[in-house]
Design a protein around this motif. Structure first.
Motif, PDB file in Angstrom:
ATOM      1  N   LEU A 173       2.005   4.162  12.580  1.00 23.34           N
ATOM      2  CA  LEU A 173       1.152   3.473  13.556  1.00 23.34           C
ATOM      3  C   LEU A 173       1.542   1.994  13.689  1.00 23.34           C
ATOM      4  O   LEU A 173       1.564   1.445  14.799  1.00 23.34           O
ATOM      5  N   LEU A 174       1.853   1.358  12.554  1.00 26.77           N
ATOM      6  CA  LEU A 174       2.304  -0.038  12.600  1.00 26.77           C
ATOM      7  C   LEU A 174       3.607  -0.178  13.377  1.00 26.77           C
ATOM      8  O   LEU A 174       3.799  -1.135  14.132  1.00 26.77           O
ATOM      9  N   ILE A 233       1.508   7.496   7.380  1.00 27.62           N
ATOM     10  CA  ILE A 233       0.907   7.551   8.717  1.00 27.62           C
ATOM     11  C   ILE A 233       0.582   6.141   9.210  1.00 27.62           C
ATOM     12  O   ILE A 233       0.812   5.795  10.380  1.00 27.62           O
ATOM     13  N   ILE A 234       0.067   5.295   8.305  1.00 24.34           N
ATOM     14  CA  ILE A 234      -0.220   3.895   8.669  1.00 24.34           C
ATOM     15  C   ILE A 234       1.059   3.176   9.076  1.00 24.34           C
ATOM     16  O   ILE A 234       1.085   2.403  10.042  1.00 24.34           O
ATOM     17  N   LEU A 235       2.146   3.447   8.347  1.00 22.89           N
ATOM     18  CA  LEU A 235       3.439   2.824   8.688  1.00 22.89           C
ATOM     19  C   LEU A 235       3.905   3.261  10.083  1.00 22.89           C
ATOM     20  O   LEU A 235       4.422   2.444  10.857  1.00 22.89           O
ATOM     21  N   PHE A 267       0.821  -1.220   0.000  1.00 19.38           N
ATOM     22  CA  PHE A 267       0.000   0.000   0.000  1.00 19.38           C
ATOM     23  C   PHE A 267       0.853   1.269   0.000  1.00 19.38           C
ATOM     24  O   PHE A 267       0.321   2.385  -0.016  1.00 19.38           O
ATOM     25  N   TRP A 285      -1.244   9.224   3.804  1.00 18.85           N
ATOM     26  CA  TRP A 285      -1.828   8.305   4.776  1.00 18.85           C
ATOM     27  C   TRP A 285      -1.112   6.965   4.807  1.00 18.85           C
ATOM     28  O   TRP A 285      -1.148   6.271   5.835  1.00 18.85           O
ATOM     29  N   ASP A 286      -0.472   6.584   3.720  1.00  9.75           N
ATOM     30  CA  ASP A 286       0.278   5.334   3.751  1.00  9.75           C
ATOM     31  C   ASP A 286       1.448   5.431   4.731  1.00  9.75           C
ATOM     32  O   ASP A 286       1.758   4.463   5.441  1.00  9.75           O
TER      33      ASP A 286
END
Length: 364
Positions: free
Chosen positions: A263-264, A259-261, A123, A256-257
């Motif tokens: 958070l992960l 930001i997701i990283l 993603f 956002w990709d």
């Protein structure tokens, strides 16, 4: 050849082997963690020994609390007696830090953006993108720009002389070698200047003959690169190459990709810390130390997330950190299982020895 160039070449080699730069970063992480397996075993042993020896260490500290020099001496004797290195648990972290810094420097460099800046993975839209990077299209003949942006050059250039063409000419200090003539106004043409002294590896006779040069210009804020031809004005003869290129206004946007990283990364870090704390927790652990470890496990991920928001971390580096955390979780479980099995065998051997001694005493 510098370390950043070597890192990018190694990633390119891995990418050819596995098929993408995303998988290459994951493979690099596995290689690094595998090479550090022995150090991680030592780290886990050190942490378990720390838990076991904690009461005795606290007793020494309480006894000599009014005599710091004697306390230090007794603690050193205690470490030597039990063959314990209090810094043993920090060594893997110290070794990983230069690797992290090198990978960070490589992924934000113009060289990586030039060869793989638009590479996507799962993603992730671009491995070189940071959370607040602006959108820019590389090699479209126009530079995306906003007020205050800074331009940097690639490490090498193609230099044209009247009778020959020199490829891969080294550019000295590529982050400072380019100047903007006048004011940068997004949407208007901008004139860029490069001094002939930037090619200091060339002979003086070659420098005097330079007519033009092709250089990679990168906007360091939006990670967009363009190949630009800089021309020498023979009439001025001031030792400066110039190029005029159109600019396009760009606006900052959230990715956002990335930001997701982030958070992960936070989730995998919390899981890793909780597993390490639970496996190294014993009845002898000081309650104050338990509370401190719990607080660190909660606030450390939050502090790192805040740091990643302030400092632009490329998606590829976050991919490395997430993969490293996942491997750390697996390593912690496996290493602790290995250590527990070794301790169980030692206890079994001690029990067998005691039974044999007891039998000998009874026989007598």
């Amino acid at each position: 050849m510098d370390f950043i160039t070597l890192t990018i070449k190694f990633l390119s080699l891995l990418a050819k082997f596995v098929g993408s730069y995303g998988l290459a970063i994951i493979l690099l992480t596995i290689i690094v963690r595998a090479a550090m397996w022995h150090l991680n075993v030592q780290q886990q042993r050190s942490m378990k020994m720390m838990q076991t020896l904690q009461p005795k260490m606290k007793a020494i500290q309480d006894r000599y609390q009014n005599n710091p020099q004697m306390m230090q001496q007794k603690m050193m004797e205690f470490y030597k007696e039990h063959k314990f290195n209090p810094m043993g648990g920090c060594l893997p972290l110290l070794i990983q830090m230069p690797i992290f810094i090198l990978l960070y420097s490589a992924l934000i460099s113009p060289q990586f953006i030039q060869v793989a800046g638009d590479q996507h993975f799962l993603f992730i839209k671009s491995l070189a993108t940071t959370m607040r990077a602006t959108a820019g299209i590389s090699q479209d003949g126009k530079l995306g720009a906003a007020k205050g942006d800074k331009f940097i050059l690639g490490n090498t250039a193609t230099v044209y002389l009247p009778d020959e063409t020199l490829k891969n000419v080294k550019v000295s200090d590529p982050t400072q070698a380019i100047d903007i003539q006048g004011e940068l106004i997004p949407g208007q043409d901008v004139t860029l200047e490069v001094s002939l002294n930037s090619f200091n590896k060339l002979k003086y006779s070659q420098l005097n003959k330079i007519e033009k040069a092709d250089l990679t210009v990168t906007n360091s804020n939006i990670r967009e690169s363009e190949t630009v031809t800089f021309v020498r004005d023979q009439k001025l003869d001031d030792g400066i190459l110039r190029a005029t290129i159109p600019t396009v206004p760009v606006n900052k946007t959230l990715h956002w990709d990335v930001i997701i990283l982030i958070l992960l990364f936070a989730v995998t870090m919390i899981i890793s810390q909780k597993i390490m704390m639970s496996m190294n927790k014993t009845d002898s652990t000081d309650p104050t130390q338990q509370a401190l470890q719990k607080s660190m496990g909660t606030f450390m991920p939050l502090m790192i997330i805040a740091t990643f928001v302030v400092i632009p971390i490329p998606a590829g580096v976050l991919l490395y950190l997430i993969t490293s955390n996942i491997i750390q979780i697996l390593q912690t479980v496996l290493i602790n299982k290995q250590i527990d099995e070794e301790e169980a065998k030692k206890k079994e051997a001690v029990n067998d020895s005691e039974l044999k001694n007891a039998k000998k005493v009874n026989e007598k």
